[in-house]
Write an enzyme that holds these catalytic residues in place. Structure first.
Site, mmCIF file in Angstrom:
data_model
loop_
_atom_site.group_PDB
_atom_site.id
_atom_site.type_symbol
_atom_site.label_atom_id
_atom_site.label_comp_id
_atom_site.label_asym_id
_atom_site.label_seq_id
_atom_site.Cartn_x
_atom_site.Cartn_y
_atom_site.Cartn_z
ATOM 1 N NE ARG A 93 -3.428 2.562 2.518
ATOM 2 C CZ ARG A 93 -4.476 2.792 3.314
ATOM 3 N NH1 ARG A 93 -4.913 1.854 4.116
ATOM 4 N NH2 ARG A 93 -5.077 3.961 3.296
ATOM 5 C CG ASN A 147 -11.081 -0.487 -1.283
ATOM 6 O OD1 ASN A 147 -12.234 -0.435 -1.689
ATOM 7 N ND2 ASN A 147 -10.694 0.095 -0.156
ATOM 8 C CB CYS A 167 -18.247 0.868 -0.144
ATOM 9 S SG CYS A 167 -17.152 2.279 0.166
ATOM 10 C CG HIS A 197 -13.735 4.237 -3.210
ATOM 11 N ND1 HIS A 197 -12.514 3.700 -2.859
ATOM 12 C CD2 HIS A 197 -14.566 3.966 -2.163
ATOM 13 C CE1 HIS A 197 -12.603 3.143 -1.668
ATOM 14 N NE2 HIS A 197 -13.840 3.294 -1.233
ATOM 15 C CE1 TYR A 251 -10.951 6.494 -1.532
ATOM 16 C CE2 TYR A 251 -13.133 6.677 -0.550
ATOM 17 C CZ TYR A 251 -11.841 6.190 -0.517
ATOM 18 O OH TYR A 251 -11.445 5.404 0.528
#
Length: 428
Positions: A93, A147, A167, A197, A251
């Site tokens: 990540r 995700n 989500c 998102h 987002y």
């Protein structure tokens, strides 16, 4: 009523106590007999399992918590599986959030080139997991919280699995709007449309009573009376929100203020580093045998209201509660006519034992529909790259992404993506 057996893939995650707390509190909605935590990290797995058992015991819940380090060893007889895995952990990540910045692009785990990298690592693993689940129980539901949710859910559905994406953005809006208006969250119904998102709340109905079809529209009041708070939550200018007349998800900031965000990220450091530090604190807390509740620090990890959303979805699908309208990520099937049928959209849907049926949507304005269509095309290409592999397919996906879209930039990002993820790409 018989009790259920659930499996959590990625059960060693620091998120898991949030789920367990919800399962314990909402036992009347979702009667659980066993939760299997599945994770290859055996040391973390036992740590999380110990806390999960203490949380259940503290709340007088009799559910059994078992563990497995392999999917095949843990999904036998499950009624549903929740996916919350992270291939490569926080280290990958951190890379997703940093190397795109070298090219002047947003570094983020679900959006842009970083999101594509995560999809490429994750889709093959998830499809393998789903095959194990299908062999163990072809009727089991797979709930994806991993995700990028749209791409992974689309991969699962394309392979014929009983899958739906979940989500916490929508339930977060529901809870915040209810608090602003001073009403029960169950009275709030969102006109929420878009992709995971990449969504907008176009209306907020306060129902006359839970489950009712009638109520009054409260979005204008929310924007007028609480606009500043809403703008702060989504980190977008209030002037933009009032101009659009909707509430964009957080987002959308990566699209509406891309260069501003890049500048911020270049100086502030990655969210991954912050999360990794929080995780280390949480793991030390989880190791305390006296801890039998989820710590307040877990709220800073992200995923607020995840457990409530998961319980609502599971209860409706598995028939332990009546059908309900919930915002989920599911197959389009003509609901948004400008998208392919197999696209995964995020909209309110009727959820019950028969499955998930998205509700009809009023026309989507071009200023939203254009971006939705653009990102959907990217997601289709991203899925193709994740399943079939190859540098050319990765390049195609990046060139099609609205945050990339330039030849030289797509070339640079493709090379960096492959270099940073070679250990996870069978074709790399």
């Amino acid at each position: 009523m018989s009790t259920l057996k659930l499996a959590i893939i990625g059960g060693g995650s620091t998120y898991t106590p949030e789920l367990i707390d919800g399962f314990a509190r909402l036992r009347d909605t979702l009667p659980i007999g066993e939760v299997v935590l599945i994770d290859p990290a055996a040391d973390r797995l036992e740590l999380i399992a110990g806390l999960a058992r203490r949380i259940f015991a503290k709340q007088g819940h009799s559910a059994r918590v078992s563990t497995a380090t392999s999917v095949a060893g843990g999904v036998d007889g499950v009624d549903a599986v929740l996916l919350q895995l992270r291939v490569g952990g926080q280290a990958t990540r951190n890379e997703d959030e940093t190397w795109p910045l070298e090219c002047g692009c947003v570094g983020q785990e679900t959006t842009g080139a970083g999101g594509l990298a995560k999809a490429l690592r994750t889709v093959p693993v998830v499809l393998d997991i789903a095959e194990h689940v299908r062999r163990a129980n072809p009727e089991a539901w797979i709930i994806d919280f991993t995700n990028p949710v749209s791409i992974i859910t689309r991969a699962l559905q394309a392979a014929g699995h009983k899958a739906v994406g979940l989500c916490n953005v929508a339930i977060g809006f529901q809870r915040k709007f209810a608090q602003h208006l001073g009403v029960d969250p169950e009275l709030i119904r969102l006109d929420h449309v878009g992709l995971n998102h990449l969504s907008w709340v176009r209306g907020v109905t306060v129902l006359d009573q839970p489950g009712a079809e009638t109520g009054f529209e409260a979005l204008p009041k929310l924007l007028a009376d609480f606009g500043a708070e809403i703008a702060a939550d989504v980190r977008l200018p209030l002037s933009l929100i009032r101009h659009l007349g909707v509430v964009p998800s957080y987002y959308l900031r990566y699209f509406y203020q891309h260069d501003v965000v890049v500048e911020e990220l270049a100086t502030s450091g990655s969210r991954a580093a912050e999360v990794a530090a929080i995780e280390q604190q949480l793991l030390r807390m989880y190791a305390d045998p006296a801890l039998d509740t989820k710590p307040e620090l877990l709220g800073k990890r992200g995923g607020a209201f995840y457990s409530e959303a998961a319980v609502q979805l599971l209860a409706a699908l598995l028939g332990t509660a009546g059908g309900s309208v919930q915002v989920v990520d599911t197959r389009n099937d003509g609901i948004l006519p400008f998208l392919p049928d197999d696209a995964v959209i995020e909209v309110p849907a009727v959820v019950d034992q028969r499955g998930v049926r998205p509700l009809p949507q009023r026309p989507v304005e071009p200023r939203f529909a254009g971006l939705i269509a653009h990102v959907t095309a990217y997601e289709q290409l991203a899925l193709r790259a994740a399943v079939a592999g190859g540098r050319a397919r990765v390049f195609d996906a990046l060139l099609a992404h609205p945050l990339v879209g330039q030849l030289e930039l797509a070339e640079q990002l493709t090379d960096r993506l492959i270099a940073h993820n070679r250990a996870y790409l069978s074709w790399g």
